[in-house]
Design a protein around this motif. Structure first.
Motif, PDB file in Angstrom:
ATOM      1  N   SER A  56       3.131  16.938   5.090  1.00  0.00           N
ATOM      2  CA  SER A  56       3.263  17.649   3.813  1.00  0.00           C
ATOM      3  C   SER A  56       3.113  16.704   2.639  1.00  0.00           C
ATOM      4  N   ILE A  57       3.661  15.497   2.744  1.00  0.00           N
ATOM      5  CA  ILE A  57       3.540  14.516   1.657  1.00  0.00           C
ATOM      6  C   ILE A  57       2.083  14.098   1.482  1.00  0.00           C
ATOM      7  N   GLU A  58       1.421  13.767   2.590  1.00  0.00           N
ATOM      8  CA  GLU A  58       0.033  13.307   2.491  1.00  0.00           C
ATOM      9  C   GLU A  58      -0.882  14.395   1.937  1.00  0.00           C
ATOM     10  N   GLU A  59      -0.579  15.647   2.194  1.00  0.00           N
ATOM     11  CA  GLU A  59      -1.404  16.747   1.703  1.00  0.00           C
ATOM     12  C   GLU A  59      -0.923  17.272   0.359  1.00  0.00           C
ATOM     13  N   GLY A  60       0.096  16.612  -0.218  1.00  0.00           N
ATOM     14  CA  GLY A  60       0.576  16.997  -1.542  1.00  0.00           C
ATOM     15  C   GLY A  60       1.337  18.311  -1.567  1.00  0.00           C
ATOM     16  N   ARG A  61       1.817  18.770  -0.434  1.00  0.00           N
ATOM     17  CA  ARG A  61       2.550  20.030  -0.366  1.00  0.00           C
ATOM     18  C   ARG A  61       4.059  19.736  -0.433  1.00  0.00           C
ATOM     19  N   PHE A  62       4.480  19.258  -1.584  1.00  0.00           N
ATOM     20  CA  PHE A  62       5.885  18.889  -1.756  1.00  0.00           C
ATOM     21  C   PHE A  62       6.791  20.113  -1.726  1.00  0.00           C
ATOM     22  N   SER A  63       6.250  21.274  -2.034  1.00  0.00           N
ATOM     23  CA  SER A  63       7.074  22.482  -2.020  1.00  0.00           C
ATOM     24  C   SER A  63       7.501  22.871  -0.604  1.00  0.00           C
ATOM     25  N   ASP A  64       6.817  22.307   0.422  1.00  0.00           N
ATOM     26  CA  ASP A  64       7.197  22.597   1.801  1.00  0.00           C
ATOM     27  C   ASP A  64       8.428  21.805   2.241  1.00  0.00           C
ATOM     28  N   LEU A  65       8.798  20.799   1.450  1.00  0.00           N
ATOM     29  CA  LEU A  65       9.942  19.974   1.802  1.00  0.00           C
ATOM     30  C   LEU A  65      11.237  20.690   1.411  1.00  0.00           C
ATOM     31  N   PRO A  66      12.380  20.269   1.977  1.00  0.00           N
ATOM     32  CA  PRO A  66      13.634  20.983   1.708  1.00  0.00           C
ATOM     33  C   PRO A  66      14.023  21.059   0.238  1.00  0.00           C
ATOM     34  N   GLY A  67      13.575  20.116  -0.592  1.00  0.00           N
ATOM     35  CA  GLY A  67      13.947  20.131  -2.004  1.00  0.00           C
ATOM     36  C   GLY A  67      13.334  18.945  -2.725  1.00  0.00           C
ATOM     37  N   ARG A  68      13.540  18.922  -4.055  1.00  0.00           N
ATOM     38  CA  ARG A  68      12.953  17.841  -4.843  1.00  0.00           C
ATOM     39  C   ARG A  68      13.548  16.487  -4.456  1.00  0.00           C
ATOM     40  N   THR A  69      14.857  16.464  -4.202  1.00  0.00           N
ATOM     41  CA  THR A  69      15.492  15.195  -3.829  1.00  0.00           C
ATOM     42  C   THR A  69      14.902  14.653  -2.533  1.00  0.00           C
ATOM     43  N   TYR A  70      14.667  15.549  -1.578  1.00  0.00           N
ATOM     44  CA  TYR A  70      14.061  15.116  -0.317  1.00  0.00           C
ATOM     45  C   TYR A  70      12.639  14.622  -0.544  1.00  0.00           C
ATOM     46  N   ALA A  71      11.869  15.312  -1.374  1.00  0.00           N
ATOM     47  CA  ALA A  71      10.488  14.907  -1.634  1.00  0.00           C
ATOM     48  C   ALA A  71      10.438  13.503  -2.200  1.00  0.00           C
ATOM     49  N   ILE A  72      11.294  13.222  -3.195  1.00  0.00           N
ATOM     50  CA  ILE A  72      11.313  11.893  -3.806  1.00  0.00           C
ATOM     51  C   ILE A  72      11.821  10.856  -2.806  1.00  0.00           C
ATOM     52  N   GLY A  73      12.883  11.190  -2.071  1.00  0.00           N
ATOM     53  CA  GLY A  73      13.429  10.239  -1.107  1.00  0.00           C
ATOM     54  C   GLY A  73      12.462   9.936   0.021  1.00  0.00           C
ATOM     55  N   PHE A  74      11.797  10.975   0.558  1.00  0.00           N
ATOM     56  CA  PHE A  74      10.834  10.754   1.631  1.00  0.00           C
ATOM     57  C   PHE A  74       9.671   9.900   1.151  1.00  0.00           C
ATOM     58  N   ALA A  75       9.164  10.204  -0.063  1.00  0.00           N
ATOM     59  CA  ALA A  75       8.024   9.449  -0.594  1.00  0.00           C
ATOM     60  C   ALA A  75       8.405   7.992  -0.808  1.00  0.00           C
ATOM     61  N   ARG A  76       9.609   7.754  -1.300  1.00  0.00           N
ATOM     62  CA  ARG A  76      10.046   6.373  -1.516  1.00  0.00           C
ATOM     63  C   ARG A  76      10.110   5.608  -0.191  1.00  0.00           C
ATOM     64  N   SER A  77      10.711   6.243   0.831  1.00  0.00           N
ATOM     65  CA  SER A  77      10.798   5.591   2.134  1.00  0.00           C
ATOM     66  C   SER A  77       9.419   5.350   2.735  1.00  0.00           C
ATOM     67  N   TYR A  78       8.503   6.307   2.546  1.00  0.00           N
ATOM     68  CA  TYR A  78       7.136   6.162   3.042  1.00  0.00           C
ATOM     69  C   TYR A  78       6.477   4.959   2.376  1.00  0.00           C
TER      70      TYR A  78
END
Length: 278
Positions: A56-78
């Motif tokens: 989902s991150i690689e395809e830019g589908r951040f809305s598929d993630l559980p929430g904005r906090t998860y999107a930012i946290g996952f991207a940072r860890s990636y």
């Protein structure tokens, strides 16, 4: 000379150079991953992030993630796993999601990142917490039962009052059983038992290692006769021909114990005597 006819001037077409579309965060992360020869599964093992979220991150589908906090946290860890600039990647995610940067310190943001493997509790810790909760529940159940359940078995005050009121009254005793009187005889029940009899002033009446079956009769004129032996259980005692309770039922030393008829017959019917020294 031929005249040149005026006509419409040819249109001059001007083309502006096309501006390349900015590469989104997901594409950058995917390109860097492939450049390093890593699979999504390998990145997932490093970051503890599920492969579907990485996709989902690689395809830019951040809305598929559980929430904005998860999107930012996952991207940072990636980004951290690939060695990219974490702040730059996070800002890119915020721009794509249209989220303003929170007014908190970066350290607090790192603490809230769900994708950071350093913040994810281990499975051992989770099982330990679950086991502790089970133990507390069991202890609580037994404590509750001990405090509250026995109360259901207790009789009410009314029941106790009625029981006392209806209890039969013992008939008064008009006669008492006469206590035996007469000569006091000690008979040894084991071989070689040592014993000493003496008056209250210490004068000796009898001292010997008695044979099994041997007897000794307390003199009628003895003044407060007493006994000293290490085997009070090895004698049978009779007063006026009637057997009375033994001085003890186990092997131990007794001394200065009265053995006159009155003292022996006033003792309890069962075995055992009070301690009178060593």
């Amino acid at each position: 000379m031929d005249e040149i006819e005026d006509g419409p001037e040819p249109e001059i077409q001007t083309t502006e150079p096309e501006t390349a579309a900015p590469i989104n965060v997901g594409a950058r992360l995917k390109a860097e991953r492939e450049k390093q020869g890593l699979s999504r599964e390998e990145v997932g093992e490093k970051t503890k992030i599920a492969e579907r979220h990485l996709t989902s991150i690689e395809e830019g589908r951040f809305s598929d993630l559980p929430g904005r906090t998860y999107a930012i946290g996952f991207a940072r860890s990636y980004a951290r796993a690939l060695g990219l600039d974490e702040k730059d990647v996070v800002e890119g995610v915020r721009d794509e999601m249209g989220v303003a940067a929170p007014q908190v310190s970066e350290r607090k943001l790192d603490y809230m990142e769900p994708g950071d493997p350093a913040r994810v509790p281990s499975s051992k810790l989770a099982w330990g917490v679950a086991a502790l909760l089970i133990v507390l529940l069991v202890i609580g159940a037994f404590t509750w039962k001990g405090f509250f359940v026995p109360a259901a078995d207790l009789p009410t005050i009314k029941d106790e009052t009625e029981a006392v009121a209806t209890a039969p009254t013992a008939a008064p005793t008009t006669t008492q059983t006469a206590l035996p009187t007469g000569e006091v005889v000690f008979t040894a029940t084991v071989e070689g038992v040592w014993v000493k009899f003496y008056n209250r002033n210490g004068s000796q009446l009898f001292q010997k290692q008695m044979a099994k079956g041997e007897t000794f009769t307390i003199p009628a004129d003895a003044d407060g006769p007493q006994i000293w032996t290490g085997r009070p259980d090895a004698f049978t005692i009779s007063v006026g021909g009637q057997q009375v309770a033994p001085l003890a039922t186990e092997q131990r030393t007794i001394r200065d114990v009265p053995v006159d008829a009155a003292s022996l017959t006033s003792r309890p019917a069962g075995p055992g005597i009070p301690t009178h020294g060593n």
